[in-house]
Design a protein around this motif. Sequence first.
Motif, PDB file in Angstrom:
ATOM      1  N   ALA A  42     -21.830  -1.256 -26.531  1.00 29.03           N
ATOM      2  CA  ALA A  42     -21.565  -0.088 -25.695  1.00 29.03           C
ATOM      3  C   ALA A  42     -21.897   1.203 -26.443  1.00 29.03           C
ATOM      4  O   ALA A  42     -22.477   2.125 -25.872  1.00 29.03           O
ATOM      5  N   LYS A  43     -21.554   1.270 -27.716  1.00 30.74           N
ATOM      6  CA  LYS A  43     -21.844   2.463 -28.514  1.00 30.74           C
ATOM      7  C   LYS A  43     -23.351   2.641 -28.689  1.00 30.74           C
ATOM      8  O   LYS A  43     -23.860   3.763 -28.595  1.00 30.74           O
ATOM      9  N   THR A  46     -24.929   3.743 -25.387  1.00 35.15           N
ATOM     10  CA  THR A  46     -24.635   5.166 -25.169  1.00 35.15           C
ATOM     11  C   THR A  46     -25.539   6.026 -26.053  1.00 35.15           C
ATOM     12  O   THR A  46     -26.097   7.031 -25.591  1.00 35.15           O
ATOM     13  N   TYR A  49     -29.071   6.118 -24.584  1.00 31.54           N
ATOM     14  CA  TYR A  49     -29.188   7.054 -23.463  1.00 31.54           C
ATOM     15  C   TYR A  49     -29.194   8.502 -23.957  1.00 31.54           C
ATOM     16  O   TYR A  49     -29.939   9.338 -23.430  1.00 31.54           O
ATOM     17  N   GLU A  50     -28.392   8.817 -24.974  1.00 31.80           N
ATOM     18  CA  GLU A  50     -28.383  10.169 -25.544  1.00 31.80           C
ATOM     19  C   GLU A  50     -29.741  10.510 -26.145  1.00 31.80           C
ATOM     20  O   GLU A  50     -30.257  11.619 -25.964  1.00 31.80           O
TER      21      GLU A  50
END
Length: 137
Positions: A42-43, A46, A49-50
Amino acid sequence: MRLDKDILFGIVEGNGRFIDPFEVPEPYFILDAHGIDEDHDAKIITLYYERLRYAVDHADLLIEGVFDDRFYDLYGVDRDLIGSPAQMCSELYFDSFSLDIEDYSVCAYLSNRQFMFGHFIEVMWDSGWEVKSVWIN
């Protein structure tokens, strides 16, 4: 790790410097040599996507920062379809975008299938968006 194509599309939508995430083969991916646990997944997703949002917001600067006028002279560039190095640079797009979880670097292929069919410029940026390497094929 699976990236959500709808989220990817929402990030790149309307930016002509990025390929549609529904293209085949998949142009957006995470390089994962070791496999990681779900919490870490998940990290990393994320972070991916950043990084992609940053690239979308700064696409012109990122491409202009690595472009060399000599790329126009590559045998694989159809100069009948593209008139100058400046025009070539302005019409390149991210044909792929990947994040390497080893060092959080980004690798991308820059291309344009109309005048560089089968050829690309491979760019690697480190985790701080400093250019690590640029190579054309």
